[in-house]
Design a protein around this motif. Structure first.
Motif, PDB file in Angstrom:
ATOM      1  N   GLY A   1       0.785  -1.222   0.000  1.00  0.00           N
ATOM      2  CA  GLY A   1       0.000   0.000   0.000  1.00  0.00           C
ATOM      3  C   GLY A   1       0.821   1.278   0.000  1.00  0.00           C
ATOM      4  N   LYS A   2       2.107   1.181  -0.253  1.00  0.00           N
ATOM      5  CA  LYS A   2       2.972   2.354  -0.233  1.00  0.00           C
ATOM      6  C   LYS A   2       2.863   3.124  -1.545  1.00  0.00           C
ATOM      7  CE  LYS A   2       6.367   0.376   2.955  1.00  0.00           C
ATOM      8  NZ  LYS A   2       7.793  -0.005   3.143  1.00  0.00           N
ATOM      9  N   GLN A   3       2.830   4.443  -1.448  1.00  0.00           N
ATOM     10  CA  GLN A   3       2.656   5.287  -2.621  1.00  0.00           C
ATOM     11  C   GLN A   3       3.772   5.089  -3.639  1.00  0.00           C
ATOM     12  OE1 GLN A   3      -0.161   7.187  -3.125  1.00  0.00           O
ATOM     13  NE2 GLN A   3       0.664   7.292  -5.211  1.00  0.00           N
ATOM     14  N   GLU A   4       4.987   4.883  -3.168  1.00  0.00           N
ATOM     15  CA  GLU A   4       6.101   4.715  -4.103  1.00  0.00           C
ATOM     16  C   GLU A   4       5.909   3.486  -4.990  1.00  0.00           C
ATOM     17  OE1 GLU A   4       9.788   3.055  -2.001  1.00  0.00           O
ATOM     18  OE2 GLU A   4       8.592   3.823  -0.311  1.00  0.00           O
ATOM     19  N   TYR A   5       5.356   2.428  -4.423  1.00  0.00           N
ATOM     20  CA  TYR A   5       5.105   1.225  -5.205  1.00  0.00           C
ATOM     21  C   TYR A   5       3.959   1.440  -6.190  1.00  0.00           C
ATOM     22  CZ  TYR A   5       8.045  -1.220  -1.787  1.00  0.00           C
ATOM     23  OH  TYR A   5       9.082  -1.625  -0.986  1.00  0.00           O
ATOM     24  N   ILE A   6       2.934   2.138  -5.732  1.00  0.00           N
ATOM     25  CA  ILE A   6       1.797   2.435  -6.609  1.00  0.00           C
ATOM     26  C   ILE A   6       2.247   3.289  -7.790  1.00  0.00           C
ATOM     27  CG2 ILE A   6      -0.443   3.588  -6.763  1.00  0.00           C
ATOM     28  CD1 ILE A   6      -0.848   2.863  -3.790  1.00  0.00           C
ATOM     29  N   ASP A   7       3.088   4.280  -7.521  1.00  0.00           N
ATOM     30  CA  ASP A   7       3.590   5.150  -8.594  1.00  0.00           C
ATOM     31  C   ASP A   7       4.386   4.359  -9.625  1.00  0.00           C
ATOM     32  OD1 ASP A   7       2.420   7.313  -7.365  1.00  0.00           O
ATOM     33  OD2 ASP A   7       4.272   8.020  -6.407  1.00  0.00           O
ATOM     34  N   ILE A   8       5.204   3.423  -9.166  1.00  0.00           N
ATOM     35  CA  ILE A   8       5.980   2.588 -10.084  1.00  0.00           C
ATOM     36  C   ILE A   8       5.038   1.760 -10.966  1.00  0.00           C
ATOM     37  CG2 ILE A   8       7.537   0.599 -10.225  1.00  0.00           C
ATOM     38  CD1 ILE A   8       8.890   1.683  -7.667  1.00  0.00           C
ATOM     39  N   PHE A   9       4.010   1.200 -10.349  1.00  0.00           N
ATOM     40  CA  PHE A   9       3.046   0.377 -11.094  1.00  0.00           C
ATOM     41  C   PHE A   9       2.294   1.197 -12.132  1.00  0.00           C
ATOM     42  CE2 PHE A   9      -1.488  -1.053 -11.120  1.00  0.00           C
ATOM     43  CZ  PHE A   9      -1.313  -2.143 -11.967  1.00  0.00           C
ATOM     44  N   LEU A  10       1.825   2.366 -11.752  1.00  0.00           N
ATOM     45  CA  LEU A  10       1.061   3.192 -12.684  1.00  0.00           C
ATOM     46  C   LEU A  10       1.939   3.703 -13.826  1.00  0.00           C
ATOM     47  CD1 LEU A  10      -1.166   5.209 -10.178  1.00  0.00           C
ATOM     48  CD2 LEU A  10      -1.728   3.116 -11.440  1.00  0.00           C
ATOM     49  N   LYS A  11       3.192   4.011 -13.535  1.00  0.00           N
ATOM     50  CA  LYS A  11       4.129   4.389 -14.587  1.00  0.00           C
ATOM     51  C   LYS A  11       4.298   3.235 -15.578  1.00  0.00           C
ATOM     52  CE  LYS A  11       8.840   6.211 -15.269  1.00  0.00           C
ATOM     53  NZ  LYS A  11       9.406   5.124 -16.091  1.00  0.00           N
ATOM     54  N   GLY A  12       4.379   2.014 -15.047  1.00  0.00           N
ATOM     55  CA  GLY A  12       4.470   0.839 -15.910  1.00  0.00           C
ATOM     56  C   GLY A  12       3.241   0.665 -16.780  1.00  0.00           C
TER      57      GLY A  12
ATOM     58  N   GLN B   1      -3.991  -6.148   3.031  1.00  0.00           N
ATOM     59  CA  GLN B   1      -3.169  -6.352   1.843  1.00  0.00           C
ATOM     60  C   GLN B   1      -4.033  -6.485   0.588  1.00  0.00           C
ATOM     61  OE1 GLN B   1       0.356  -9.016   2.121  1.00  0.00           O
ATOM     62  NE2 GLN B   1      -0.461  -9.527   4.155  1.00  0.00           N
ATOM     63  N   THR B   2      -5.095  -7.266   0.705  1.00  0.00           N
ATOM     64  CA  THR B   2      -5.982  -7.466  -0.443  1.00  0.00           C
ATOM     65  C   THR B   2      -6.607  -6.147  -0.880  1.00  0.00           C
ATOM     66  OG1 THR B   2      -6.469  -9.730   0.264  1.00  0.00           O
ATOM     67  CG2 THR B   2      -8.016  -8.706  -1.266  1.00  0.00           C
ATOM     68  N   ALA B   3      -7.038  -5.353   0.078  1.00  0.00           N
ATOM     69  CA  ALA B   3      -7.628  -4.052  -0.248  1.00  0.00           C
ATOM     70  C   ALA B   3      -6.611  -3.146  -0.927  1.00  0.00           C
ATOM     71  CB  ALA B   3      -8.164  -3.388   1.018  1.00  0.00           C
ATOM     72  N   ASN B   4      -5.356  -3.181  -0.460  1.00  0.00           N
ATOM     73  CA  ASN B   4      -4.300  -2.380  -1.095  1.00  0.00           C
ATOM     74  C   ASN B   4      -4.090  -2.781  -2.549  1.00  0.00           C
ATOM     75  OD1 ASN B   4      -3.807  -0.926   1.258  1.00  0.00           O
ATOM     76  ND2 ASN B   4      -2.123  -2.258   1.915  1.00  0.00           N
ATOM     77  N   VAL B   5      -4.082  -4.084  -2.800  1.00  0.00           N
ATOM     78  CA  VAL B   5      -3.904  -4.582  -4.172  1.00  0.00           C
ATOM     79  C   VAL B   5      -5.078  -4.161  -5.041  1.00  0.00           C
ATOM     80  CG1 VAL B   5      -3.797  -6.676  -5.593  1.00  0.00           C
ATOM     81  CG2 VAL B   5      -2.433  -6.523  -3.506  1.00  0.00           C
ATOM     82  N   VAL B   6      -6.286  -4.300  -4.517  1.00  0.00           N
ATOM     83  CA  VAL B   6      -7.486  -3.916  -5.275  1.00  0.00           C
ATOM     84  C   VAL B   6      -7.445  -2.431  -5.634  1.00  0.00           C
ATOM     85  CG1 VAL B   6      -9.993  -3.618  -5.132  1.00  0.00           C
ATOM     86  CG2 VAL B   6      -8.938  -5.765  -4.378  1.00  0.00           C
ATOM     87  N   ASP B   7      -7.086  -1.589  -4.673  1.00  0.00           N
ATOM     88  CA  ASP B   7      -7.035  -0.149  -4.930  1.00  0.00           C
ATOM     89  C   ASP B   7      -6.031   0.176  -6.041  1.00  0.00           C
ATOM     90  OD1 ASP B   7      -8.925   0.375  -3.021  1.00  0.00           O
ATOM     91  OD2 ASP B   7      -7.493   0.969  -1.456  1.00  0.00           O
TER      92      ASP B   7
END
Length: 329
Positions: free
Chosen positions: A141-152, A184-190
């Motif tokens: 659920g960390k923003q840095e990981y989300i940013d990497i994913f969205l950039k991908g 964790q599941t909610a973080n992945v879904v978001d």
């Protein structure tokens, strides 16, 4: 008693009558042949991947759409991936997949896309950048990981345009032991919902792949992937059902395919043990292929495995194994 003139008339009549009979028989044969040809053409057009631009010398397509990857036919096709694609087409394959497509140059991606279009072949999955195995943990659920994913995801859109890809692989990353599983599941879904916002307008589907590579991975089973896809609630978030991995983690493949059917958009293949072509391990792929075919599946079956034997002999054995396993009708 008869005259010569009567005999001549009889001969002339017999000749004309015989000629008409032969003409009629010829016409019936021609019509029959035409009907058979038309039926064959119609059947051919319905067979998967049978398109007018497919090379005339190519072997007939398979009942399902199996997709080899780079290196699988190197000994026959040569070192150039483009030549390997052409060889695969000649052998009846109508798709490819390439996990590392985003690592290729834009020029090479464009060339691959143009080759596939010319041969009327489809592009299977490639992996979203930073979307593979433990490279990025969306469960944290960390923003840095989300940013990497969205950039991908944004990079994926550009690559998909060049190769005309519809499906891309996403693995949510590692399990986070310091967080409850529900969080964790909610973080992945978001995170996946935000990825779907990027991919859905482009007609691209991210397919979530449960893996058996490590107990540290968050996504392990088909029912877990099913739950996540239902929660994301987007046509751009579906399941990649890799039979090799799921045989190892849960087995009961046909039953679990049925349970998750509404959320499955892509399959991958590999026998177990060994992760080689069908017929080399314990999985009855002929039955699985038949089951998937009878359910009406029209998607791609990614050949994500190695060759059991080396060299040209191994490549021919691989093709023979797929022909045997695909012979279920």
């Amino acid at each position: 008693m008869y005259h010569k003139s009567e005999n001549a008339s009889f001969i002339l009549f017999t000749f004309i009558f015989t000629k008409k009979i032969k003409s009629c028989m010829h016409r019936r044969s021609f019509v029959k042949a035409g009907l058979l040809t038309g039926a064959a053409t119609a059947t051919g057009s319905l067979a998967f991947g049978k398109e007018k631009n497919t090379p005339d010398h190519a072997d007939k397509p398979f009942n399902l759409d199996y997709a080899p990857h780079e290196g699988m036919f190197r000994n026959h096709g040569g070192a150039d991936f483009i030549d390997q694609i052409k060889y695969a087409c000649d052998k009846g394959f109508r798709s490819i997949e390439d996990n590392g497509m985003t690592g290729r140059t834009p020029d090479m991606q464009q060339k691959i896309g143009e080759t596939l279009a010319k041969l009327n072949m489809r592009m299977g999955v490639f992996v979203v950048p930073k979307g593979g195995n433990s490279a990025n943990s969306l469960a944290a659920g960390k923003q840095e990981y989300i940013d990497i994913f969205l950039k991908g995801c944004r990079e994926t859109v550009e690559v998909a345009k060049r190769v005309n890809a519809k499906w891309v692989t996403v693995v949510p990353g590692d399990y986070e032991r310091w967080l409850p599983i529900g969080i964790q599941t909610a973080n992945v879904v978001d995170a996946l919902r935000r990825g779907a916002d990027i991919l859905e307008p482009q007609g691209i589907v991210m397919v979530l792949e449960p893996l058996s590579d490590s107990p540290n991975l968050f996504l392990q089973t088909s029912d877990q992937a099913f739950e996540i896809c239902r929660a994301v609630n987007s046509p751009s978030c579906k399941i990649l059902f890799d039979a090799y991995h799921l045989q190892k983690t849960e087995g009961n493949l046909i039953t679990n395919i049925d349970r998750c059917w509404s959320e499955i958009a892509y399959f991958q293949i590999g026998d177990n043990p060994g992760r080689k072509e069908p017929t080399t391990g314990e999985i009855n792929y002929r039955n699985i292929f038949k089951h998937i075919y009878q359910k009406g599946y029209k998607g791609i079956m990614g050949m994500e495995h190695g060759n059991a034997k080396p060299g040209k002999e191994g490549e021919l054995s691989l093709i023979e194994a797929y022909r045997w396993s695909d012979n279920f009708l």
